[in-house]
Write a protein that holds these residues in place. Structure first.
Motif, PDB file in Angstrom:
ATOM      1  N   ILE A 117     -29.367  -3.852  -9.721  1.00 26.78           N
ATOM      2  CA  ILE A 117     -28.583  -2.808 -10.383  1.00 26.78           C
ATOM      3  C   ILE A 117     -29.477  -2.143 -11.407  1.00 26.78           C
ATOM      4  N   SER A 173     -26.743   2.110 -14.511  1.00 24.64           N
ATOM      5  CA  SER A 173     -25.504   1.890 -13.772  1.00 24.64           C
ATOM      6  C   SER A 173     -24.758   0.650 -14.224  1.00 24.64           C
ATOM      7  N   THR A 198     -20.831  -0.562 -13.243  1.00 24.65           N
ATOM      8  CA  THR A 198     -20.573  -1.752 -12.442  1.00 24.65           C
ATOM      9  C   THR A 198     -19.643  -2.709 -13.158  1.00 24.65           C
ATOM     10  N   SER A 224     -16.034  -1.847 -11.026  1.00 23.58           N
ATOM     11  CA  SER A 224     -16.078  -2.464  -9.701  1.00 23.58           C
ATOM     12  C   SER A 224     -15.266  -3.739  -9.603  1.00 23.58           C
ATOM     13  N   ILE A 238     -20.685  -6.143  -4.804  1.00 26.83           N
ATOM     14  CA  ILE A 238     -21.734  -5.134  -4.923  1.00 26.83           C
ATOM     15  C   ILE A 238     -23.087  -5.839  -4.947  1.00 26.83           C
ATOM     16  N   GLU A 290     -26.167  -3.788  -4.605  1.00 26.52           N
ATOM     17  CA  GLU A 290     -27.078  -2.817  -5.225  1.00 26.52           C
ATOM     18  C   GLU A 290     -26.258  -1.626  -5.684  1.00 26.52           C
ATOM     19  N   LEU A 291     -26.568  -1.109  -6.858  1.00 31.03           N
ATOM     20  CA  LEU A 291     -25.866   0.062  -7.368  1.00 31.03           C
ATOM     21  C   LEU A 291     -26.840   0.938  -8.123  1.00 31.03           C
ATOM     22  N   VAL A 309     -25.419   2.711  -2.948  1.00 30.94           N
ATOM     23  CA  VAL A 309     -24.640   1.515  -3.276  1.00 30.94           C
ATOM     24  C   VAL A 309     -24.568   0.676  -2.004  1.00 30.94           C
ATOM     25  N   THR A 329     -17.106   2.706  -3.207  1.00 34.13           N
ATOM     26  CA  THR A 329     -18.566   2.653  -3.354  1.00 34.13           C
ATOM     27  C   THR A 329     -19.146   4.032  -3.606  1.00 34.13           C
ATOM     28  N   GLY A 351     -21.285   4.976  -7.088  1.00 31.74           N
ATOM     29  CA  GLY A 351     -22.620   5.572  -7.053  1.00 31.74           C
ATOM     30  C   GLY A 351     -22.653   6.958  -7.656  1.00 31.74           C
TER      31      GLY A 351
END
Length: 146
Positions: free
Chosen positions: A3, A7, A11, A15, A26, A28-29, A34, A63, A67
């Motif tokens: 991440i 971000s 997150t 999220s 999650i 990767e963001l 994402v 998602t 993003g």
């Protein structure tokens, strides 16, 4: 999990509740991508024993929104969905699906994101596109959304 630091606030706040309720994790963001995954099971089923399409719609819009919001966070903005077009391609009953959301266009006022959901063999299960509006974090009277 990867991440980027811009971000992290997005997150941590957004999220967890709604997307977490759908089972999304999650991975990767960033402001342009994402990724995540869901372990699908009976809690995601329709009365007929297959995964409910609403799970896929939720994850696709969620998602893309995360993003897109990460992309404009440094401008004191967040993004809200205007259009979500989701195509359901294969029914599933269980298993791990991977979510991959990618920005196709990021303008000053709007963004367009593509989201693919694939099963553990790489087959496309659902595909969506979400158009989002970038809006000021502070409303017209200076209030911020809760």
């Amino acid at each position: 999990m990867s991440i980027d630091t811009t971000s992290q606030a997005v997150t941590a706040r957004q999220s967890k509740a709604f997307l977490g309720g759908a089972g999304l994790v999650i991975d990767e963001l960033t402001g342009s991508r994402v990724t995540g995954h869901i372990e699908l099971g009976p809690e995601h089923h329709t009365p007929w024993g297959i995964v409910h399409g609403g799970v896929y719609c939720t994850v696709i819009e969620g998602t893309a929104s995360l993003g897109a919001s990460a992309a404009v966070q440094d401008r004191d903005m967040f993004a809200v969905g205007l259009t979500n077009t989701t195509h359901f391609l294969r029914p599933l009953t269980s298993g791990t699906v991977t979510v991959d959301a990618v920005a196709l266009n990021q303008g000053r006022t709007q963004q367009l994101w593509r989201v693919d959901i694939t099963d553990d063999t790489g087959r496309l299960i659902a595909h969506g596109e979400v158009r989002l509006q970038n809006v000021d974090a502070a409303g017209p009277n200076g209030e911020t959304p809760s």
